[in-house]
Design an enzyme around this catalytic site. Structure first.
Site, PDB file in Angstrom:
ATOM      1  CE1 TYR A   1      -3.688  -2.549   5.389  1.00 17.17           C
ATOM      2  CE2 TYR A   1      -3.607  -0.195   4.950  1.00 17.17           C
ATOM      3  CZ  TYR A   1      -3.613  -1.497   4.491  1.00 17.17           C
ATOM      4  OH  TYR A   1      -3.525  -1.745   3.143  1.00 17.17           O
TER       5      TYR A   1
ATOM      6  CB  THR B   1      -0.933   0.015   1.237  1.00 19.75           C
ATOM      7  OG1 THR B   1      -1.626   1.257   1.320  1.00 19.75           O
ATOM      8  CG2 THR B   1      -0.139  -0.183   2.517  1.00 19.75           C
TER       9      THR B   1
END
Length: 345
Positions: A156, A131
């Site tokens: 995360y 990501t």
């Protein structure tokens, strides 16, 4: 020659788009290890294959919890694989903040077990989905480049950065042919209702304000949005055209950014969605992200020049991506958490 892909996360939003793209654009066979314990939904797999029943002959769905090591019996069931596409991971920032320990442990265990399996299976390519968030917030006017400093802001993004680190060590120590891709915010059909675009569509349909997080001086956050099928297309391109870098010749594994065509701030995104939904001026609830969402970043931006220079071009424009997403959601309101009666145009 027909290839065999082990695709993790096939019941998830992105993984199901990768599955459909592989079915549509190759004659490859695909094995899907699934548990449906997290955000996987069986209907995603079924709908990816229902338009062409013969595709089921090329897909093998196997119950396998990848937070535990892959046992020899299951590995034998997987068979000889050519490529390993790892999409599976917990991916919701708010849930990672609420319960950071289990969230991080899940993602680190998962990648470690996948790579331990890859050491034995010896695929020619392991694609790892990462990501933009591992880099932390992007300063105004700057787009992060491959191998910029890693500075995650929340549990995360820290778990994804940890996955990257584990990938790096297995590439360096064991020669696992890892390719890391970092991707911007993904949109598309069948996305989880907790994500920004489905949540915004639901609010618009219910006549409620759409929540947009802004800086203390009122600037909205911004992203480069990417349709899930564009991600799938980039992965297929890499599988066909890129040879993973090997330690000895290179000091780090291959890494590519997969980026949407332009930056969109979140207020503009609300208006784009409202226009496509045939709704007038949407209501907005502007919230200070510093106080309401600790650990979240206002702006993410990646430089996609490396992959573009290598020859990949996204098949879907932002306009077409949004149109597809909205039209599909209006036909399937249950994916927004709404009954059909609440779709009032």
């Amino acid at each position: 020659m027909t290839k065999h892909v082990l695709l993790t996360g096939g019941g998830g939003f992105v993984g199901s788009h990768v599955l459909r793209h592989l079915m549509t654009n190759t004659d490859w066979t695909v094995t899907l290890p699934v548990t449906f314990r997290h955000k996987g939904v069986p209907k995603r797999i079924a709908s990816a294959l229902e338009t062409n029943p013969e595709w089921w002959e090329r897909v093998d769905v196997i119950y396998c919890d990848l937070t535990a090591p892959v046992d020899p019996v299951t590995a034998a069931r997987f068979g000889k694989i050519d490529y390993l596409f790892n999409v599976a991971s917990e991916s919701h920032v708010d849930r990672s903040i609420d319960q950071p320990g289990p969230f991080i442990e899940n993602n680190v265990r998962l990648i470690t077990n996948i790579l331990d399996y890859a050491r034995q299976a010896k695929p020619s390519l392991v694609l790892q989905m990462s990501t933009d968030e591992v880099y932390g917030p992007a300063p105004d006017g700057y787009e992060h480049r491959e191998w910029d400093a890693i500075a995650p802001s929340n549990p995360y993004s820290a778990s994804k950065a940890a996955q990257e680190a584990v990938c790096f060590t297995y590439w360096r120590t064991y020669g696992v042919p890892v390719v890391i891709t970092n991707t911007m915010n993904i949109l598309g059909e069948q996305q989880d209702a907790e994500k920004f675009i489905p949540k915004t569509m639901r609010a618009i349909l219910q006549g409620e304000p759409a929540t947009v997080h802004v800086s203390p001086d009122g600037r909205p956050g911004s992203r480069f949005y990417l349709h899930a099928r564009n991600l799938a297309d980039a992965w297929l391109w890499l599988a066909r055209h890129h040879k993973p870098q090997q330690y000895g010749e290179f000091d780090r594994p291959s890494r590519f950014h997969i980026v949407g065509e332009r930056e969109v701030d979140n207020i503009e995104m609300v208006h784009l969605l409202a226009d496509l939904m045939g709704v007038g001026e949407p209501k907005l609830d502007l919230v200070d992200f510093h106080s309401s969402r600790p650990g979240h970043d206002l702006r993410y931006a990646l430089d996609g020049g490396k992959l573009a220079a290598a020859g990949w071009q996204a098949p879907l424009s932002l306009e077409e991506s949004l149109r597809r997403t909205v039209e599909w959601a209006l036909r399937h309101p249950e994916w927004l958490g709404l009954p059909a009666t609440e779709i009032a145009r």
